[in-house]
Enzyme design. Sequence first.
Site, PDB file in Angstrom:
ATOM      1  N   ALA A  31      42.345 -27.621 -40.774  1.00 18.73           N
ATOM      2  CA  ALA A  31      43.299 -28.521 -40.108  1.00 18.73           C
ATOM      3  C   ALA A  31      44.662 -28.593 -40.788  1.00 18.73           C
ATOM      4  CB  ALA A  31      42.692 -29.923 -40.034  1.00 18.73           C
ATOM      5  N   GLY A  34      48.581 -23.809 -39.245  1.00 16.52           N
ATOM      6  CA  GLY A  34      48.575 -23.120 -37.955  1.00 16.52           C
ATOM      7  C   GLY A  34      47.982 -23.914 -36.800  1.00 16.52           C
ATOM      8  N   SER A 157      38.493 -15.182 -30.412  1.00 17.81           N
ATOM      9  CA  SER A 157      39.661 -14.347 -30.113  1.00 17.81           C
ATOM     10  C   SER A 157      39.289 -13.404 -28.982  1.00 17.81           C
ATOM     11  CB  SER A 157      40.035 -13.529 -31.357  1.00 17.81           C
ATOM     12  OG  SER A 157      40.799 -12.406 -30.996  1.00 17.81           O
ATOM     13  N   TYR A 182      36.837  -8.397 -38.858  1.00 20.70           N
ATOM     14  CA  TYR A 182      37.377  -9.615 -38.221  1.00 20.70           C
ATOM     15  C   TYR A 182      36.882  -9.701 -36.769  1.00 20.70           C
ATOM     16  CZ  TYR A 182      40.646 -12.883 -36.037  1.00 20.70           C
ATOM     17  OH  TYR A 182      41.182 -13.929 -35.326  1.00 20.70           O
TER      18      TYR A 182
END
Length: 313
Positions: A31, A34, A157, A182
């Site tokens: 938090a 970004g 993503s 990733y």
Amino acid sequence: MSTRSPELPALSWSTDDMPDLAGRTAIVTGAASGLGLAITRSLIAQGAQVVMAVRNTAKAEHIRAELAQGPGEAVVMELDLLDLTSVHRFTAAVHDRFAAVDLLIGNAGISSQSLTLSAEGVESQFATNHLGHFALTGLLLDLLGRSHDPRIVVVSSALYTSAALDLDRLDGTGTYSPGRAYNRSKLANVLFGRELHRRLQASGSTVTSFVAHPGMAKTPLHTTYPSPALRLVTKTAAALIGRPAEHAVVPILYAATSPDASPDSFYGPTGPKLHPRVQPAAFTGPGRDLDAARALWAKSQQLTGVHYLDFDG
Ligand SMILES: NC(=O)c1ccc[n+]([C@@H]2O[C@H](COP(=O)([O-])OP(=O)(O)OC[C@H]3O[C@@H](n4cnc5c(N)ncnc54)[C@H](OP(=O)(O)O)[C@@H]3O)[C@@H](O)[C@H]2O)c1
């Protein structure tokens, strides 16, 4: 098999449509930077109490002072998702402090890092982005179950569609690629969010699990890549097509708060950079692999030692 997400009509929803969140308690991982910070700001603006679950509490305390204008409030608590002891310490502290949790946003993440391993010998992007959140969720499920309309939002993503789960190579053996690792962690986010939903439903729980993504966002994430070439490429791409964090988080906030959000859609942004609409899409390619989702669940239980929602279906 096509991996393109079939898209549904975009939704004209903005943060102006968020409900009043006074009296609601949210936990946001990552938090203090970004997207996590943008999510925190929006939830506080609607009156929520937000637990900033962060690894650097001094940095977060500094930010918390800026958030003090309310109407909601922020509380800083330490959480290192790469360290399962820290996850247990954090969830114990949350149990001591709160009678219920209304919203858990699994946002924290690292991207495209060189190969390092967690204490359990698991590649760090998978361990941080997925395993830490898997354990965190299981250890907080009882508090979420005490809320009205409790929600979990997993931040993934759109890159998940090109990933392979490869559960036999979680230690990074073979040809390690920071980008592939990733993408795998983001596929794990999708499979986890969907499998969690399936298991919650089967158990009769009132908790709902959603999966959302921010598109390409201008955040510090892209400045953390060890590869200078990748930093340059992503910095350029983010400057051209990236959304500022406060706009990129709109789909995540939609999943977190809209009464119309569905666990069966993958929510992302579309349209103008500064006025995005919410784009629901069907899960596709490896994100639909139920066997992989089951195998991921079993492996995550084994690697974290956190067992919940056991289910044979
Ligand atoms: N930016 C994009 O274009 C984009 C696109 C698709 C998906 N995402 C996803 O969006 C999420 C947020 O990323 P972002 O862009 O906002 O990046 P960011 O600004 O780098 O934020 C990532 C956050 O994760 C925290 N974090 C990292 N490792 C942690 C750990 N071990 N324990 C606890 N917290 C940890 C960081 O903590 P510190 O503050 O201590 O560094 C930071 O607050 C990630 O899951 C990412 O995969 C981002």
